[in-house]
Design a protein around this motif. Structure first.
Motif: not given
Length: 236
Positions: A224-231
């Motif tokens: 999720x953090x990849x898809x949402x741009x968090x990382x």
């Protein structure tokens, strides 16, 4: 901190995992990938994380349906350098061996993940990592949900049977944006300081990753953090 991207497969598509409620998962909508095609998503996530490791949860198999063998074969063929960590609800070492046999020559790049929620018994755990198989590569996932261990086989307390790499999986934090379960991870680290611990669930950003590293994680499963741009993209 190593990042290991995750794709959750259901009926041939990548779906969005939220709190371990597998029946409610829907095809991924991702600004990063723009697709729910497994090969497309896998390639983009591995490039983003600068890794050749990919964790795949075969949700069809985890829900008691046949494993998605054709999709897994396609992934392995399309990404010839990939090391695929596969959780397909294996109840025993024999179940993992049978699926790897179906995958053919690429099966040597498949690392079976044996989840405490799926293993049938303590004897099954011992067969996965003890005795004649002790030198083989495999990963144990210590699964918990809402503060309760999912562990009919007693994996959490069988430290003498743990392999080199162990995942600490907190299912209610998967895709929930609530932060990682660092207390549980640190507890496992304290019990077995030489084990390489891979965390799973809750990572939102780089600050979370730094705290996870300080708590004893050597790697973390992320989606999720990849898809949402968090990382951000990893530069190597």
């Amino acid at each position: 901190m190593n990042l290991i991207p995750v794709i959750d497969l259901m009926q041939g598509q990548v779906v969005r995992a939220v709190r371990g409620d597998r029946q409610a998962y829907r095809p991924i909508v991702s600004p990063l990938c723009g697709s729910s095609d497994p090969v497309t998503v896998a390639r983009i996530l591995c490039e983003h994380c600068a890794t050749q490791q990919l964790y795949v949860a075969d949700l069809d198999a985890l829900l008691g349906r046949p494993a998605q063998v054709a999709v897994l074969r396609t992934l392995l063929q399309a990404l010839p350098s990939l090391e695929l960590w596969l959780d397909a609800g294996f109840s025993s070492a024999q179940a993992a061996d049978a699926l790897r046999l179906e995958l053919g020559s690429a099966a040597s790049r498949v690392v079976p993940v044996f989840g405490s929620e799926s293993l049938a018994s303590r004897e099954a755990l011992a067969q996965c990592f003890g005795g004649a198989r002790s030198g083989e590569e495999g990963v144990l996932s210590l699964d918990r949900r809402d503060g309760q261990r999912m562990d009919a086989a007693g994996c959490w307390d069988a430290l003498e049977l743990w392999p080199r790499r162990v995942i600490v999986m907190t299912l209610e934090r998967v895709g929930a944006g609530t932060g990682p379960d660092l207390q549980t991870l640190a507890g496992v680290r304290q019990k077995s300081p030489l084990t390489f611990i891979v965390g799973a669930g809750g990572i939102r950003n780089e600050s979370d990753l730094a705290q996870a590293r300080d708590a004893g994680a050597g790697a973390w499963l992320v989606a999720s953090a990849l898809h949402d741009g968090g990382l951000p993209r990893v530069r190597r």
